[in-house]
Design a protein around this motif. Structure first.
Motif, PDB file in Angstrom:
ATOM      1  N   CYS A  45      45.505  81.996  50.654  1.00  0.00           N
ATOM      2  CA  CYS A  45      45.065  83.068  49.764  1.00  0.00           C
ATOM      3  C   CYS A  45      46.007  84.273  49.803  1.00  0.00           C
ATOM      4  O   CYS A  45      46.086  85.042  48.843  1.00  0.00           O
ATOM      5  CB  CYS A  45      43.649  83.474  50.191  1.00  0.00           C
ATOM      6  SG  CYS A  45      42.756  84.376  48.950  1.00  0.00           S
ATOM      7  N   SER A  46      46.751  84.410  50.899  1.00  0.00           N
ATOM      8  CA  SER A  46      47.623  85.582  51.053  1.00  0.00           C
ATOM      9  C   SER A  46      48.867  85.513  50.173  1.00  0.00           C
ATOM     10  O   SER A  46      49.630  86.470  50.098  1.00  0.00           O
ATOM     11  CB  SER A  46      48.035  85.726  52.524  1.00  0.00           C
ATOM     12  OG  SER A  46      46.885  85.794  53.331  1.00  0.00           O
ATOM     13  N   ASN A  49      47.770  87.150  45.923  1.00  0.00           N
ATOM     14  CA  ASN A  49      46.715  88.135  45.604  1.00  0.00           C
ATOM     15  C   ASN A  49      47.286  89.302  44.797  1.00  0.00           C
ATOM     16  O   ASN A  49      48.471  89.346  44.476  1.00  0.00           O
ATOM     17  CB  ASN A  49      45.989  88.599  46.880  1.00  0.00           C
ATOM     18  CG  ASN A  49      46.895  89.272  47.859  1.00  0.00           C
ATOM     19  OD1 ASN A  49      47.625  90.178  47.505  1.00  0.00           O
ATOM     20  ND2 ASN A  49      46.874  88.807  49.106  1.00  0.00           N
ATOM     21  N   ALA A  50      46.414  90.256  44.480  1.00  0.00           N
ATOM     22  CA  ALA A  50      46.814  91.330  43.563  1.00  0.00           C
ATOM     23  C   ALA A  50      47.628  92.434  44.247  1.00  0.00           C
ATOM     24  O   ALA A  50      48.024  93.408  43.584  1.00  0.00           O
ATOM     25  CB  ALA A  50      45.582  91.914  42.886  1.00  0.00           C
ATOM     26  N   GLY A 276      39.794  82.738  43.293  1.00  0.00           N
ATOM     27  CA  GLY A 276      40.287  83.720  42.329  1.00  0.00           C
ATOM     28  C   GLY A 276      41.599  83.244  41.740  1.00  0.00           C
ATOM     29  O   GLY A 276      42.257  82.348  42.287  1.00  0.00           O
ATOM     30  N   HIS A 278      45.401  84.116  39.445  1.00  0.00           N
ATOM     31  CA  HIS A 278      46.336  85.076  38.866  1.00  0.00           C
ATOM     32  C   HIS A 278      47.161  84.410  37.770  1.00  0.00           C
ATOM     33  O   HIS A 278      47.281  83.184  37.717  1.00  0.00           O
ATOM     34  CB  HIS A 278      47.188  85.795  39.922  1.00  0.00           C
ATOM     35  CG  HIS A 278      48.477  85.134  40.322  1.00  0.00           C
ATOM     36  ND1 HIS A 278      49.008  85.285  41.577  1.00  0.00           N
ATOM     37  CD2 HIS A 278      49.383  84.371  39.650  1.00  0.00           C
ATOM     38  CE1 HIS A 278      50.149  84.628  41.644  1.00  0.00           C
ATOM     39  NE2 HIS A 278      50.394  84.075  40.496  1.00  0.00           N
ATOM     40  N   ARG A 308      51.402  91.003  37.401  1.00  0.00           N
ATOM     41  CA  ARG A 308      50.378  90.063  37.899  1.00  0.00           C
ATOM     42  C   ARG A 308      49.010  90.473  37.380  1.00  0.00           C
ATOM     43  O   ARG A 308      48.563  91.602  37.603  1.00  0.00           O
ATOM     44  CB  ARG A 308      50.383  90.031  39.428  1.00  0.00           C
ATOM     45  CG  ARG A 308      49.312  89.103  39.984  1.00  0.00           C
ATOM     46  CD  ARG A 308      49.608  88.708  41.415  1.00  0.00           C
ATOM     47  NE  ARG A 308      50.850  87.957  41.499  1.00  0.00           N
ATOM     48  CZ  ARG A 308      51.479  87.654  42.632  1.00  0.00           C
ATOM     49  NH1 ARG A 308      50.968  88.074  43.777  1.00  0.00           N
ATOM     50  NH2 ARG A 308      52.593  86.964  42.642  1.00  0.00           N
ATOM     51  N   ALA A 310      45.182  89.582  37.806  1.00  0.00           N
ATOM     52  CA  ALA A 310      44.438  88.849  38.839  1.00  0.00           C
ATOM     53  C   ALA A 310      42.963  89.182  38.790  1.00  0.00           C
ATOM     54  O   ALA A 310      42.565  90.263  38.367  1.00  0.00           O
ATOM     55  CB  ALA A 310      45.006  89.191  40.218  1.00  0.00           C
ATOM     56  N   GLY A 354      43.659  81.057  44.421  1.00  0.00           N
ATOM     57  CA  GLY A 354      43.558  81.283  45.867  1.00  0.00           C
ATOM     58  C   GLY A 354      42.104  81.256  46.301  1.00  0.00           C
ATOM     59  O   GLY A 354      41.197  81.563  45.520  1.00  0.00           O
ATOM     60  N   ARG A 356      39.439  82.863  48.320  1.00  0.00           N
ATOM     61  CA  ARG A 356      38.990  84.018  49.108  1.00  0.00           C
ATOM     62  C   ARG A 356      37.948  83.551  50.119  1.00  0.00           C
ATOM     63  O   ARG A 356      36.986  82.868  49.740  1.00  0.00           O
ATOM     64  CB  ARG A 356      38.331  85.071  48.227  1.00  0.00           C
ATOM     65  CG  ARG A 356      39.205  85.695  47.160  1.00  0.00           C
ATOM     66  CD  ARG A 356      38.409  86.804  46.482  1.00  0.00           C
ATOM     67  NE  ARG A 356      39.038  87.303  45.282  1.00  0.00           N
ATOM     68  CZ  ARG A 356      38.772  86.872  44.047  1.00  0.00           C
ATOM     69  NH1 ARG A 356      37.893  85.905  43.858  1.00  0.00           N
ATOM     70  NH2 ARG A 356      39.378  87.404  43.008  1.00  0.00           N
ATOM     71  N   HIS A 383      37.458  89.787  49.273  1.00  0.00           N
ATOM     72  CA  HIS A 383      38.380  90.401  48.297  1.00  0.00           C
ATOM     73  C   HIS A 383      39.333  91.396  48.953  1.00  0.00           C
ATOM     74  O   HIS A 383      40.141  92.017  48.276  1.00  0.00           O
ATOM     75  CB  HIS A 383      37.582  91.130  47.208  1.00  0.00           C
ATOM     76  CG  HIS A 383      36.749  90.236  46.354  1.00  0.00           C
ATOM     77  ND1 HIS A 383      36.893  90.143  44.991  1.00  0.00           N
ATOM     78  CD2 HIS A 383      35.751  89.367  46.664  1.00  0.00           C
ATOM     79  CE1 HIS A 383      36.025  89.271  44.501  1.00  0.00           C
ATOM     80  NE2 HIS A 383      35.315  88.794  45.502  1.00  0.00           N
ATOM     81  N   LEU A 386      44.006  91.436  52.274  1.00  0.00           N
ATOM     82  CA  LEU A 386      45.301  92.114  52.362  1.00  0.00           C
ATOM     83  C   LEU A 386      45.070  93.519  52.915  1.00  0.00           C
ATOM     84  O   LEU A 386      45.749  93.950  53.845  1.00  0.00           O
ATOM     85  CB  LEU A 386      45.968  92.182  50.983  1.00  0.00           C
ATOM     86  CG  LEU A 386      47.234  93.039  50.945  1.00  0.00           C
ATOM     87  CD1 LEU A 386      48.367  92.367  51.712  1.00  0.00           C
ATOM     88  CD2 LEU A 386      47.670  93.337  49.516  1.00  0.00           C
TER      89      LEU A 386
END
Ligand SMILES: Cc1cc2nc3c(=O)[nH]c(=O)nc-3n(C[C@H](O)[C@H](O)[C@H](O)COP(=O)(O)OP(=O)(O)OC[C@H]3O[C@@H](n4cnc5c(N)ncnc54)[C@H](O)[C@@H]3O)c2cc1C
Length: 418
Positions: A45-46, A49-50, A276, A278, A308, A310, A354, A356, A383, A386
Motif C-alpha cells: 500500500c505504501s 498512496n496520495a 483504494g 489511484h 495523482r 487518489a 492498494g 489499506r 488511510h 504514510l
C-alpha cells in the motif's frame, strides 16, 4: 549502527513505510535489524498512496453524519464506497463494529487518540528525514479541501469542528482559492486551507530512500514470505519459505496481511482492507499542494511522475482482482475541478490499487503483544499510514527498548478487540 556481535536482534515483518520507519528507529537504538518482505520494499500500500501527510484528519471514519450519505455512496456504481456483493458476508463483522463506533462517546475517544498520533507525526518525520539527509522529500505547503455546492453554513461548521480540535485552518473564498491555486476551475466556490500539513511527490521513493539509508547503516533485508511466528522463552522464531530466523524480538508490520500471521497466535483482530485506487494524469495544469474534494471524496496530489488522483474505498478482500473502472472514475472527477486537464490522452495511464489495512475504529494497533512479550504490533494504519509511519517507528523503538512512551498507547492496544 549495528557493529556489536552481541547487539540484540529484531526482525521487522513487512517493508512498507511502517516497517521501514520502525526498522530505522530500532537501528538507532543499537539493535541489529532484519527487514523481511515477501514482495519487496514499498510494493504494498505504501507504493501508490496520495502522498499527503494528512495530520488534519483527526476524525474517525465511523461518524454518525456519514449514515445519511451511505445509501447514495453505495449504490452509485463508481461511488466513493463499494462493497463487492460476494464479499459482503465477510465484511459484515467489520461493518457492525464500524456502526457501533459511530456512538458519540466512542467517536470522541477515538478522535482524541488519533490526534495524539497526528500531532507528533510531522515532527517525527522531520527528525527521521533529517537524520537520513532526506528532508527535501517532505514538502510543507499545506493542503486544500475544496467545495463546489456545499452550503457556506455547513462549510463554516466543518471549519469550526477542526478549530475546536486544535487544527489550524482558514476558509478561503473563490478568489482567494484562485490566488493560491490558479488552475482550479470556477466550480470551486470555497476551500479550507490547512497550512500545517505536508506532502511528498513520490511516496514510493520516500520509502525506498529510507530503506537505502537503513541498509547503509548496516540493516539486513530478506525477501521471503513469512509463514509463522513463534515465541519461546528467549527467542522469537520466524519461519519463512526458505529458513527459520531466530531473533530477540519481532515487529509485525505486514499491513493488511497482518491478521493472517496473528490468527495462529490466537489474537482476534477485525482487520480488513479498504482497497483504494489511484490514476495518474500525465498532461495536467500545475497545482502546488494536495487538493481534496469534499463532495467528490478524492484527492489530487502533484507527483514527480504526473498528477495523482487518489481515493475510493472498496471492500473486496485481499485476493480479488482490482477494478480499473474505480480508478478511471477519478479522472472524470478531476475535469470538474481543474481547468485544462487532459484526461483523454491519459486514459491508458497508470492505474493502481492498494490495500489499506483498516480497523473499524480508524486507529492502528501499536503495542506489545499481550501474550507474547517479545512480539510487537505496528499495523492497521488505514488511510493514514504514510502520515503516521515515523511516529509509529518512534513508539515501537521506545517500547522495545523499554523507554517511556512519547504518547499514551492504551487506545492502540490489540486488547481493545477482546
Ligand atoms: C489510494 C490510497 C491513497 C492513500 N493516501 C494516503 C495519504 O495520502 N496519506 C496517508 O497517510 N496514507 C495514505 N494511504 C494509506 C497508506 O498508504 C497506508 O496506510 C500505508 O501504506 C500502510 O503501510 P504499511 O507499511 O502498514 O503497509 P504496506 O505498505 O502494505 O506494507 C506491508 C508489507 O508487508 C508485506 N507482507 C505482508 N505479509 C507478509 C508476509 N507474510 N511475509 C512477508 N512480508 C509480508 C507486504 O508485501 C507489504 O510490502 C493511502 C492508501 C491508498 C490505497
Amino acid at each position: 549502527m549495528n557493529e556489536s556481535k552481541n547487539a540484540p536482534e529484531t526482525a521487522v515483518i513487512g517493508a512498507g513505510i511502517i516497517g521501514v520507519c520502525c526498522a530505522i528507529k530500532l537501528q538507532n537504538q543499537g539493535i541489529k535489524v532484519t527487514l523481511i518482505d515477501k514482495v519487496g520494499v514499498a510494493q504494498g500500500c505504501s507504493k501508490g498512496n496520495a502522498g499527503h501527510f494528512a495530520t488534519e484528519q483527526v476524525f474517525p471514519l465511523a461518524e454518525l453524519g456519514l449514515l445519511k450519505h451511505i445509501p447514495k455512496m453505495l449504490f452509485s456504481p463508481n461511488g466513493p464506497i463499494k462493497i463487492r456483493l460476494a464479499y459482503l458476508p465477510f465484511a459484515m463483522p467489520w461493518f457492525i463494529r464500524f456502526f457501533v463506533n459511530m456512538l458519540p462517546a466512542r467517536f470522541k475517544r477515538h478522535s482524541k487518540a488519533l490526534k495524539t498520533l497526528n500531532i507528533k507525526a510531522i515532527e517525527a518525520y522531520d527528525e527521521l528525514l533529517e537524520q537520513a539527509g532526506l528532508s527535501h522529500l517532505l514538502i510543507k505547503q499545506g493542503s486544500l479541501m475544496t467545495f463546489e455546492n456545499t452550503d457556506l453554513k455547513i462549510i463554516e461548521q466543518i471549519k469550526n469542528k477542526y478549530l475546536d480540535n486544535g487544527i489550524r485552518v482558514e476558509l478561503l473564498s473563490r478568489s482567494q482559492v484562485k490566488n493560491l491555486e490558479p488552475s482550479l476551475s470556477s466550480n470551486v466556490t470555497y476551500a479550507l486551507y490547512f497550512p500545517d500539513v505536508g506532502h511528498t511527490q513520490d511516496p514510493e521513493k520516500l520509502c525506498l530512500s529510507l530503506f537505502e539509508y537503513f541498509m547503509a547503516q548496516g540493516g539486513q533485508f530478506v525477501q521471503e514470505h513469512v509463514h509463522s511466528i513463534e515465541q519461546s522463552k528467549e527467542k522469537v522464531r520466524i519461519s519463512t519459505s526458505l529458513q527459520t530466523i531466530h531473533c530477540d524480538t519481532a515487529i509485525l508490520a505486514a499491513g493488511a496481511w497482518s491478521k493472517r500471521l496473528l490468527t495462529p497466535l490466537k489474537y482476534k483482530v477485525p482487520l480488513d482492507t479498504e482497497r483504494g485506487y489511484h490514476y495518474m494524469v500525465k498532461n495536467h495544469p500545475n497545482i502546488n499542494r494536495p487538493i481534496a474534494s469534499y463532495e467528490r471524496k478524492f484527492i489530487m496530489t502533484p507527483m514527480t511522475s504526473g498528477l495523482r488522483l487518489a481515493g475510493t474505498v472498496e471492500f473486496a478482500g485481499l485476493n480479488t482482482k482490482s477494478n480499473k473502472k474505480r480508478a478511471t472514475a477519478l479522472a472524470s472527477h478531476s475535469t470538474k475541478l481543474l481547468d485544462g486537464i487532459n484526461i483523454t490522452e491519459s486514459l491508458d495511464g497508470q492505474h493502481w490499487m492498494g490495500m489499506r489495512p483498516s480497523l473499524p475504529d480508524s486507529l492502528p494497533v501499536i503495542g506489545r503483544a499481550p501474550k507474547h512479550d517479545r512480539l510487537f504490533f505496528a499495523f492497521g494504519h488505514q488511510h493514514l499510514g504514510l502520515t503516521q509511519a515515523a511516529i509509529t517507528g518512534k513508539l515501537i523503538a521506545e517500547l522495545v527498548c523499554k523507554k517511556p512512551s512519547s504518547i499514551e498507547l492504551e487506545p492502540f492496544s490489540i486488547n481493545r478487540f477482546d
